[in-house]
Design a protein around this motif. Structure first.
Motif, mmCIF file in Angstrom:
data_model
loop_
_atom_site.group_PDB
_atom_site.id
_atom_site.type_symbol
_atom_site.label_atom_id
_atom_site.label_comp_id
_atom_site.label_asym_id
_atom_site.label_seq_id
_atom_site.Cartn_x
_atom_site.Cartn_y
_atom_site.Cartn_z
ATOM 1 N N LEU A 91 44.019 -27.740 26.918
ATOM 2 C CA LEU A 91 42.675 -27.386 27.645
ATOM 3 C C LEU A 91 42.125 -26.017 27.192
ATOM 4 O O LEU A 91 40.814 -26.120 27.186
ATOM 5 C CB LEU A 91 43.010 -27.674 29.157
ATOM 6 C CG LEU A 91 43.530 -28.853 29.536
ATOM 7 C CD1 LEU A 91 43.642 -28.983 30.916
ATOM 8 C CD2 LEU A 91 42.530 -30.015 29.039
ATOM 9 N N VAL A 92 42.972 -25.143 26.838
ATOM 10 C CA VAL A 92 42.440 -23.913 26.583
ATOM 11 C C VAL A 92 41.972 -23.818 25.105
ATOM 12 O O VAL A 92 40.943 -23.358 24.671
ATOM 13 C CB VAL A 92 43.507 -22.524 26.629
ATOM 14 C CG1 VAL A 92 43.188 -21.601 26.128
ATOM 15 C CG2 VAL A 92 43.643 -22.470 28.171
ATOM 16 N N ASP A 93 42.953 -24.406 24.285
ATOM 17 C CA ASP A 93 42.538 -24.491 22.961
ATOM 18 C C ASP A 93 41.327 -25.436 22.566
ATOM 19 O O ASP A 93 40.533 -25.073 21.694
ATOM 20 C CB ASP A 93 43.833 -25.015 22.175
ATOM 21 C CG ASP A 93 43.855 -25.260 20.639
ATOM 22 O OD1 ASP A 93 43.080 -24.241 20.110
ATOM 23 O OD2 ASP A 93 44.339 -26.020 20.077
ATOM 24 N N ILE A 94 41.097 -26.617 22.973
ATOM 25 C CA ILE A 94 40.383 -27.610 22.694
ATOM 26 C C ILE A 94 39.120 -27.752 23.685
ATOM 27 O O ILE A 94 37.891 -27.624 23.175
ATOM 28 C CB ILE A 94 40.787 -28.963 22.258
ATOM 29 C CG1 ILE A 94 41.859 -28.952 21.130
ATOM 30 C CG2 ILE A 94 39.585 -29.645 21.662
ATOM 31 C CD1 ILE A 94 42.492 -29.937 20.743
ATOM 32 N N ALA A 95 39.573 -27.918 24.771
ATOM 33 C CA ALA A 95 38.434 -28.222 25.979
ATOM 34 C C ALA A 95 37.692 -27.124 26.318
ATOM 35 O O ALA A 95 36.429 -27.451 26.862
ATOM 36 C CB ALA A 95 39.248 -28.520 27.183
ATOM 37 N N SER A 96 37.941 -25.802 25.764
ATOM 38 C CA SER A 96 36.846 -24.866 25.885
ATOM 39 C C SER A 96 35.537 -25.190 25.404
ATOM 40 O O SER A 96 34.457 -24.660 25.819
ATOM 41 C CB SER A 96 37.295 -23.533 25.263
ATOM 42 O OG SER A 96 37.773 -23.793 23.795
ATOM 43 N N HIS A 97 35.583 -25.851 24.257
ATOM 44 C CA HIS A 97 34.260 -26.470 23.615
ATOM 45 C C HIS A 97 33.656 -27.339 24.625
ATOM 46 O O HIS A 97 32.317 -27.073 24.674
ATOM 47 C CB HIS A 97 34.835 -27.275 22.406
ATOM 48 C CG HIS A 97 34.998 -26.550 20.947
ATOM 49 N ND1 HIS A 97 34.269 -25.869 20.399
ATOM 50 C CD2 HIS A 97 36.130 -26.792 20.217
ATOM 51 C CE1 HIS A 97 34.825 -25.253 19.492
ATOM 52 N NE2 HIS A 97 36.009 -25.808 19.244
ATOM 53 N N GLN A 98 34.064 -28.086 25.047
ATOM 54 C CA GLN A 98 33.504 -29.011 26.048
ATOM 55 C C GLN A 98 32.826 -28.417 27.481
ATOM 56 O O GLN A 98 32.016 -28.891 28.021
ATOM 57 C CB GLN A 98 34.249 -30.357 26.333
ATOM 58 C CG GLN A 98 34.413 -31.373 25.079
ATOM 59 C CD GLN A 98 35.236 -30.896 24.141
ATOM 60 O OE1 GLN A 98 36.264 -30.094 24.315
ATOM 61 N NE2 GLN A 98 34.956 -31.336 22.913
ATOM 62 N N ILE A 99 33.699 -27.550 27.753
ATOM 63 C CA ILE A 99 33.390 -26.700 29.055
ATOM 64 C C ILE A 99 32.063 -26.017 28.770
ATOM 65 O O ILE A 99 31.269 -25.758 29.383
ATOM 66 C CB ILE A 99 34.712 -25.844 29.450
ATOM 67 C CG1 ILE A 99 35.713 -26.582 29.753
ATOM 68 C CG2 ILE A 99 34.268 -24.918 30.653
ATOM 69 C CD1 ILE A 99 37.156 -25.839 30.271
#
Length: 335
Positions: free
Chosen positions: A176-184
């Protein structure tokens, strides 16, 4: 002319930074060859054969270098950024720029003390032409008030090319830190939210029992005072897909919606950067392949003018806070 160098070449996103800054008129003066990814260094040598290799210490100590680009092992990015800012340089960091709450506090403190810019290049918005076009459409009011985003970030595992740190959540920060930061980042930007809360989040390892610490799935639900957002990220993209992931974004407004098929339109139109717009007056497809990328030019202007037009500093910190909170609170599922 802005002069920049690169350190921590551990991920291919460094090429997005270099290319974008060169197009914006900056000068690439050197890079440190210290890396856990020999393939990235070989590609850099081939792409920019005239650019010198310079030690990390020389780069940080050179007063003529204005900007440092960082794409190191995720857990090391914040520390390098702090060193660069204390050396009087602005920084452009690959996502995730921060992997712990302690790092977030240290980076924030350093920005306040030095006045330097700490920017994270969220490539899935800043380097995707359809995402840039979507931002313009939203700002024009074509879909009314945005009330929800649904963002997916599927990735192809490409196991043979992954270094050891890729499987260690202490090093990559968690999915969630590595990838989902994009979507956030996209949720805050398209909804116009300055802050939000994590309603729920989960992580799982469904397909890699031999790497028990790894996380191949994650999702989360966001809520601000004006909108909600759902995010799903994973490492399940099949090998037969013709790109690294079928990343999509749906932006729902009160008068219409936008769907982005960023990297591929499966069994549909060739190429990438596909945008579909539906509202009260039109239902159309927009090819965004010719859209101009604005982040890097705005960033160069910000360095010269000490402004925040490319991306507000507080926005960067809020994306980091939310991704860290989502990771910390995530319920583990799937065994």
């Amino acid at each position: 002319m802005l002069r920049f160098a690169a350190v921590g070449l551990d991920h291919g996103h460094i090429f997005d930074h270099v290319k974008g800054l060169l197009v914006a008129g900056a000068e690439f003066v050197g890079y440190c060859p210290e890396s856990t990814a020999p393939g990235v260094i070989r590609a850099m040598e081939q792409s920019y054969p005239e650019t010198p290799k310079i030690s990390r210490e020389r780069i940080l100590g050179d007063p003529t270098i204005d900007l440092i680009c960082i794409s190191a092992v995720p857990a090391d990015r914040a520390g390098l950024a702090v060193r660069a800012m204390k050396a009087g340089k602005d920084v452009m960091v690959d996502k995730p720029g921060i992997t712990t709450f302690d790092q977030l506090a240290e980076v924030r403190k350093t920005v306040e003390e030095t006045g330097r810019i700490f920017s994270i290049c969220f490539t899935e918005r800043h380097c995707v032409r359809s995402a840039v076009k979507a931002g313009k459409i939203v700002q024009e009011g074509a879909i009314g008030r945005v009330v929800q985003t649904i963002g997916t970030g599927p990735h192809k595992l490409q196991l043979a090319s992954r270094p050891d740190w890729f499987f260690d959540p202490e090093r990559f920060g968690g999915i969630l830190v590595d990838i989902a930061s994009h979507q956030i980042d996209q949720f805050l930007f398209y909804t116009g939210s300055t802050t939000a809360n994590i309603v729920a989040s989960s992580i799982g390892n469904f397909a890699m029992p031999e790497k028990p610490a790894f996380q191949d799935f994650g999702d989360l639900l966001l809520r601000s005072d004006t909108a909600t957002g759902y995010v799903r990220v994973d490492w399940f993209t099949p090998e037969a897909l013709g790109t690294w992931g079928d990343g999509r974004l749906t932006i729902l407004g009160t008068e219409g919606y936008i769907e982005l098929r960023k990297y591929i339109d499966i069994s549909g139109r060739p190429g990438k950067d596909h945008l579909f717009l539906v509202n009260k007056t039109e239902n159309r497809y927009i090819d965004c392949s010719g859209e101009d990328l604005t982040y890097f030019r705005a960033f160069v202007d910000d360095v010269h003018s000490r402004t925040e037009t490319a991306m507000p500093q507080e926005h960067v910190f809020e994306v980091c806070r939310l991704s860290l909170e989502a990771q910390a609170r995530a319920v583990r599922i799937g065994g």
